[in-house]
Design a protein around this motif. Structure first.
Motif, PDB file in Angstrom:
ATOM      1  N   ARG A  36       0.863  -1.187   0.000  1.00  0.00           N
ATOM      2  CA  ARG A  36       0.000   0.000   0.000  1.00  0.00           C
ATOM      3  C   ARG A  36       0.902   1.240   0.000  1.00  0.00           C
ATOM      4  N   PHE A  37       0.680   2.106  -0.992  1.00  0.00           N
ATOM      5  CA  PHE A  37       1.444   3.342  -1.145  1.00  0.00           C
ATOM      6  C   PHE A  37       0.511   4.536  -0.978  1.00  0.00           C
ATOM      7  N   PRO A  38       0.402   5.105   0.221  1.00  0.00           N
ATOM      8  CA  PRO A  38      -0.446   6.291   0.392  1.00  0.00           C
ATOM      9  C   PRO A  38       0.243   7.531  -0.176  1.00  0.00           C
ATOM     10  N   ALA A  39      -0.470   8.622  -0.210  1.00  0.00           N
ATOM     11  CA  ALA A  39       0.102   9.891  -0.689  1.00  0.00           C
ATOM     12  C   ALA A  39       1.391  10.198   0.065  1.00  0.00           C
ATOM     13  N   ASN A  40       2.356  10.718  -0.654  1.00  0.00           N
ATOM     14  CA  ASN A  40       3.679  11.116  -0.170  1.00  0.00           C
ATOM     15  C   ASN A  40       4.645   9.944   0.036  1.00  0.00           C
ATOM     16  N   SER A  41       4.239   8.734  -0.269  1.00  0.00           N
ATOM     17  CA  SER A  41       5.167   7.601  -0.151  1.00  0.00           C
ATOM     18  C   SER A  41       5.902   7.404  -1.470  1.00  0.00           C
ATOM     19  N   GLU A  42       7.043   6.760  -1.393  1.00  0.00           N
ATOM     20  CA  GLU A  42       7.856   6.476  -2.569  1.00  0.00           C
ATOM     21  C   GLU A  42       8.886   5.427  -2.187  1.00  0.00           C
ATOM     22  N   ILE A  43       9.519   4.842  -3.166  1.00  0.00           N
ATOM     23  CA  ILE A  43      10.657   3.948  -2.936  1.00  0.00           C
ATOM     24  C   ILE A  43      11.793   4.443  -3.810  1.00  0.00           C
ATOM     25  N   LYS A  44      12.887   4.790  -3.186  1.00  0.00           N
ATOM     26  CA  LYS A  44      14.069   5.271  -3.918  1.00  0.00           C
ATOM     27  C   LYS A  44      14.696   4.120  -4.710  1.00  0.00           C
ATOM     28  N   PRO A  45      15.441   4.433  -5.772  1.00  0.00           N
ATOM     29  CA  PRO A  45      16.092   3.387  -6.566  1.00  0.00           C
ATOM     30  C   PRO A  45      17.010   2.514  -5.704  1.00  0.00           C
ATOM     31  N   HIS A  46      16.878   1.201  -5.894  1.00  0.00           N
ATOM     32  CA  HIS A  46      17.689   0.249  -5.140  1.00  0.00           C
ATOM     33  C   HIS A  46      17.722  -1.093  -5.871  1.00  0.00           C
ATOM     34  N   VAL A  47      18.607  -1.968  -5.426  1.00  0.00           N
ATOM     35  CA  VAL A  47      18.710  -3.352  -5.904  1.00  0.00           C
ATOM     36  C   VAL A  47      18.583  -4.239  -4.675  1.00  0.00           C
ATOM     37  N   ASP A  48      17.847  -5.351  -4.785  1.00  0.00           N
ATOM     38  CA  ASP A  48      17.663  -6.286  -3.673  1.00  0.00           C
ATOM     39  C   ASP A  48      18.627  -7.461  -3.826  1.00  0.00           C
ATOM     40  N   ALA A  49      19.674  -7.459  -3.023  1.00  0.00           N
ATOM     41  CA  ALA A  49      20.694  -8.504  -3.115  1.00  0.00           C
ATOM     42  C   ALA A  49      20.167  -9.841  -2.580  1.00  0.00           C
ATOM     43  N   VAL A  50      20.608 -10.929  -3.187  1.00  0.00           N
ATOM     44  CA  VAL A  50      20.335 -12.272  -2.681  1.00  0.00           C
ATOM     45  C   VAL A  50      21.665 -12.990  -2.511  1.00  0.00           C
ATOM     46  N   LYS A  51      21.715 -13.930  -1.565  1.00  0.00           N
ATOM     47  CA  LYS A  51      22.963 -14.643  -1.292  1.00  0.00           C
ATOM     48  C   LYS A  51      23.326 -15.603  -2.426  1.00  0.00           C
ATOM     49  N   ALA A  52      22.329 -16.281  -2.956  1.00  0.00           N
ATOM     50  CA  ALA A  52      22.564 -17.234  -4.051  1.00  0.00           C
ATOM     51  C   ALA A  52      21.291 -17.372  -4.861  1.00  0.00           C
ATOM     52  N   GLY A  53      21.436 -17.652  -6.143  1.00  0.00           N
ATOM     53  CA  GLY A  53      20.289 -17.854  -7.008  1.00  0.00           C
ATOM     54  C   GLY A  53      19.897 -16.599  -7.770  1.00  0.00           C
ATOM     55  N   ARG A  54      18.741 -16.692  -8.423  1.00  0.00           N
ATOM     56  CA  ARG A  54      18.213 -15.590  -9.228  1.00  0.00           C
ATOM     57  C   ARG A  54      16.855 -15.178  -8.674  1.00  0.00           C
ATOM     58  N   HIS A  55      16.734 -13.903  -8.337  1.00  0.00           N
ATOM     59  CA  HIS A  55      15.512 -13.380  -7.730  1.00  0.00           C
ATOM     60  C   HIS A  55      14.594 -12.836  -8.830  1.00  0.00           C
ATOM     61  N   PHE A  56      13.344 -13.275  -8.824  1.00  0.00           N
ATOM     62  CA  PHE A  56      12.324 -12.795  -9.748  1.00  0.00           C
ATOM     63  C   PHE A  56      11.191 -12.201  -8.937  1.00  0.00           C
ATOM     64  N   ARG A  57      10.529 -11.187  -9.498  1.00  0.00           N
ATOM     65  CA  ARG A  57       9.369 -10.597  -8.838  1.00  0.00           C
ATOM     66  C   ARG A  57       8.325 -10.234  -9.877  1.00  0.00           C
ATOM     67  N   VAL A  58       7.068 -10.526  -9.536  1.00  0.00           N
ATOM     68  CA  VAL A  58       5.906 -10.158 -10.337  1.00  0.00           C
ATOM     69  C   VAL A  58       5.093  -9.176  -9.511  1.00  0.00           C
ATOM     70  N   ASN A  59       4.900  -7.979 -10.025  1.00  0.00           N
ATOM     71  CA  ASN A  59       4.069  -6.978  -9.367  1.00  0.00           C
ATOM     72  C   ASN A  59       2.815  -6.761 -10.204  1.00  0.00           C
ATOM     73  N   ILE A  60       1.667  -6.967  -9.581  1.00  0.00           N
ATOM     74  CA  ILE A  60       0.382  -6.737 -10.224  1.00  0.00           C
ATOM     75  C   ILE A  60      -0.218  -5.489  -9.582  1.00  0.00           C
ATOM     76  N   ILE A  61      -0.390  -4.444 -10.373  1.00  0.00           N
ATOM     77  CA  ILE A  61      -0.929  -3.193  -9.841  1.00  0.00           C
ATOM     78  C   ILE A  61      -2.446  -3.344  -9.767  1.00  0.00           C
ATOM     79  N   LEU A  62      -2.960  -3.424  -8.550  1.00  0.00           N
ATOM     80  CA  LEU A  62      -4.393  -3.592  -8.333  1.00  0.00           C
ATOM     81  C   LEU A  62      -5.124  -2.272  -8.453  1.00  0.00           C
ATOM     82  N   LYS A  63      -4.469  -1.201  -8.007  1.00  0.00           N
ATOM     83  CA  LYS A  63      -5.069   0.134  -8.077  1.00  0.00           C
ATOM     84  C   LYS A  63      -3.952   1.152  -8.262  1.00  0.00           C
ATOM     85  N   HIS A  64      -4.037   1.923  -9.316  1.00  0.00           N
ATOM     86  CA  HIS A  64      -3.076   3.000  -9.551  1.00  0.00           C
ATOM     87  C   HIS A  64      -3.409   4.187  -8.654  1.00  0.00           C
ATOM     88  N   ALA A  65      -2.401   4.946  -8.281  1.00  0.00           N
ATOM     89  CA  ALA A  65      -2.625   6.217  -7.589  1.00  0.00           C
ATOM     90  C   ALA A  65      -3.261   7.186  -8.577  1.00  0.00           C
TER      91      ALA A  65
END
Length: 114
Positions: A36-65
């Protein structure tokens, strides 16, 4: 883990968004969150490190701001208006500041062994 399950907690980037854990398995290294991203929230650019393997993510936008709250990624596998598939371990990603309204995202991630 159970104190996070089905409860809103502050996101890791301390940037105003909240997450609710819906599922996590250490056995298959997967998770599912409602974000949940309310008004004034944000996520700065970053990379999510993993110890081993390949990290995948699927984001489904249920509601746009109403305004702002756009997902940005330096390289996506799929980058459709409501569906984002990407490698958070390799590519910088972020969410621009939500200026008006609230954004909701279903986020499913897993780490695949090499």
């Amino acid at each position: 883990m159970f104190k996070e399950l089905f409860r809103w907690i502050n996101g890791r980037q301390v940037s105003g968004y909240q997450r609710m854990l819906l599922f996590r398995s250490t056995l298959i290294k997967a998770d599912c969150y409602l974000l949940r991203f309310p008004a004034n929230s944000e996520i700065k650019p970053h990379v999510d490190a993993v110890k081993a393997g390949r990290h995948f993510r699927v984001n489904i936008i249920l509601k746009h701001a109403v305004s702002g709250g756009n997902f940005e990624c330096s390289s996506c596998i799929i980058n459709w208006p409501r569906l984002k598939v990407f490698r958070p371990d390799l590519y910088s990603h972020s969410v621009t500041r939500v200026e008006k309204g609230t954004r909701y995202v279903l986020s499913i991630g897993w780490v695949r062994k090499d």
